[in-house]
Design a protein around this motif. Sequence first.
Motif, short mmCIF file in Angstrom:
data_model
loop_
_atom_site.label_atom_id
_atom_site.label_comp_id
_atom_site.label_asym_id
_atom_site.label_seq_id
_atom_site.Cartn_x
_atom_site.Cartn_y
_atom_site.Cartn_z
N LEU A 128 4.77 13.82 -0.51
CA LEU A 128 5.38 12.69 -1.19
C LEU A 128 4.39 11.54 -1.33
CD1 LEU A 128 8.70 12.67 0.87
CD2 LEU A 128 8.43 13.56 -1.45
N THR A 129 4.58 10.71 -2.34
CA THR A 129 3.77 9.50 -2.47
C THR A 129 4.22 8.49 -1.41
OG1 THR A 129 5.30 8.44 -4.00
CG2 THR A 129 3.59 9.85 -4.96
N GLU A 130 3.35 7.53 -1.13
CA GLU A 130 3.70 6.49 -0.16
C GLU A 130 4.96 5.74 -0.59
OE1 GLU A 130 1.45 2.90 2.24
OE2 GLU A 130 0.85 3.30 0.18
N LYS A 131 5.03 5.41 -1.87
CA LYS A 131 6.20 4.69 -2.39
C LYS A 131 7.47 5.50 -2.17
CE LYS A 131 7.78 2.37 -6.64
NZ LYS A 131 8.95 3.17 -7.06
N LYS A 132 7.41 6.80 -2.46
CA LYS A 132 8.60 7.65 -2.31
C LYS A 132 8.99 7.80 -0.84
CE LYS A 132 10.50 9.33 -5.13
NZ LYS A 132 11.70 8.84 -5.84
N ARG A 133 8.00 7.87 0.05
CA ARG A 133 8.33 7.97 1.48
C ARG A 133 9.13 6.76 1.95
NH1 ARG A 133 3.00 10.38 2.09
NH2 ARG A 133 2.07 8.34 2.53
#
Length: 209
Positions: free
Chosen positions: A49-54
């Motif tokens: 996952l991307t940092e934003k999505k996490r």
Amino acid sequence: MLASHYYEGLVEAGCDEAGRGCLAGSVYAAAVILPEDYQNALLNDSKQLTEKKRYELREIIQRDAVAWAVGIVTPEEIDKINILNASILAMHRALDQLQVRPEAIIIDGNRFKPYKDPADGKPLPHTTIVKGDGKYLSIAAASILAKTYRDDYMNDLAKEYPQYDWLSNKGYPTKKHRDAIRQYGITPYHRKSYNLLGDGQLSLDFGDY
């Protein structure tokens, strides 16, 4: 879609850790109990996952979970008991803090030590699952919580020690991180039992920074 549970008819906690391979900082673990038959198509291994999505998913997990908790083991403890034992201890500490008691545990990876229920001292059933964070929702959720809370911690440490580039590498062994160790020595947050320079030598001769 990841599976909602491994054990039939039991309150099940999923566990995972973050920071095992880092040269600096504590190791974090999380334990998560999700509602029975919970579904969330967005949940996955935190590394996928991307940092934003996490961070978006962290809010959803904390809202939806029956219970969740994070456990921490310090660099000093890691140096004393080794990182495998420290990772398991962090999971046990997370389990200790759950407000709802699990009846069984599933763990990402292939190593774990029996966890005893604090109420009666009996070990709970547990199963280790290789790549479990990509197979079971509760382990995926635990991987996201462990990763994001550890990232928050390393971002705070980076303000104190900006030269090690922890904002970017989160304590992992990048070239920039190791070059900074060569130039500046180690911090109180470095794991002295690790091969900090990647040259096959322990870096205890730096002393405390």
